[in-house]
Write an enzyme that holds these catalytic residues in place. Sequence first.
Site, PDB file in Angstrom:
ATOM      1  N   ASP A   8      45.641  35.878  86.299  1.00 43.78           N
ATOM      2  CA  ASP A   8      44.770  35.804  87.468  1.00 43.78           C
ATOM      3  C   ASP A   8      44.187  34.383  87.471  1.00 43.78           C
ATOM      4  O   ASP A   8      44.355  33.627  86.506  1.00 43.78           O
ATOM      5  CB  ASP A   8      43.677  36.859  87.339  1.00 43.78           C
ATOM      6  CG  ASP A   8      42.605  36.734  88.394  1.00 43.78           C
ATOM      7  OD1 ASP A   8      42.955  36.666  89.587  1.00 43.78           O
ATOM      8  OD2 ASP A   8      41.419  36.692  88.029  1.00 43.78           O
ATOM      9  N   ASP A  10      40.674  33.021  89.419  1.00 41.70           N
ATOM     10  CA  ASP A  10      39.213  32.956  89.342  1.00 41.70           C
ATOM     11  C   ASP A  10      38.689  33.883  88.252  1.00 41.70           C
ATOM     12  O   ASP A  10      39.019  35.066  88.217  1.00 41.70           O
ATOM     13  CB  ASP A  10      38.594  33.356  90.686  1.00 41.70           C
ATOM     14  CG  ASP A  10      38.794  32.289  91.745  1.00 41.70           C
ATOM     15  OD1 ASP A  10      38.198  31.217  91.598  1.00 41.70           O
ATOM     16  OD2 ASP A  10      39.554  32.531  92.701  1.00 41.70           O
ATOM     17  N   ASP A 165      40.094  39.497  84.979  1.00 39.76           N
ATOM     18  CA  ASP A 165      38.656  39.571  84.705  1.00 39.76           C
ATOM     19  C   ASP A 165      37.935  40.587  85.579  1.00 39.76           C
ATOM     20  O   ASP A 165      36.733  40.798  85.401  1.00 39.76           O
ATOM     21  CB  ASP A 165      38.008  38.198  84.928  1.00 39.76           C
ATOM     22  CG  ASP A 165      37.933  37.828  86.398  1.00 39.76           C
ATOM     23  OD1 ASP A 165      36.822  37.572  86.896  1.00 39.76           O
ATOM     24  OD2 ASP A 165      38.977  37.826  87.067  1.00 39.76           O
TER      25      ASP A 165
END
Length: 219
Positions: A8, A10, A165
Amino acid sequence: MLKALIFDMDGTLVHSDPVHLEAFAKVLKPEGVAITEEIYHSTIIGRTNEAIFASLLPHLPVERHEAYANEKEATFRRMAQDLTPLDGLLNLLEWVEARGIRIALVTNAPRLNADHMLEALGLANRFEVEITIDQVERGKPDPLPYLTAIERLGIRADEAIAFEDSPSGMRAAKAAGLFSFGVLTGLSAAELTKVGADRTIETFRDSALWEVLERRIAA
């Protein structure tokens, strides 16, 4: 046998959530919407702009949601100039690339954001496959972005490891069949484990990561 790592962007490659929060707060202030850390974590983190603005501005038409989304992303790009890769990331990329392990990016961010951030991080053209929200019909938590990356890499899900996240990202990675690390830049280990994380790490230097990598390399 480990053949690829899929990241991923961000909150995973870089701790960019504080900048996103500030950009959302600035853009939505005229609408009387206050963006607190609690709202950011419960309503924004990891979700598509379509879902975010539908939740925060349900009284406005879709066209206004799209306009606000574009304004927010432009604001973010102006603010996100001094980005630093998450600790240990560059070492990890060098380590896997030296062993012929490929790397891919899967993000709900638009292409303009991905290009800006990868350039700022010194990672432009580093990822063999880059899947942004513009390229798929459905974003995370749907597994389609990850399934698309796996298909383009020409590998099986059990030959890759994902890093996420957010709850939506973790659900997408697990639904695609990937062993997944939860990166603790915004949420707790308990929160990410609850939505499917196989292991959690604070940075890419954590021993939990390297134990898995060494085992998978030796398989």
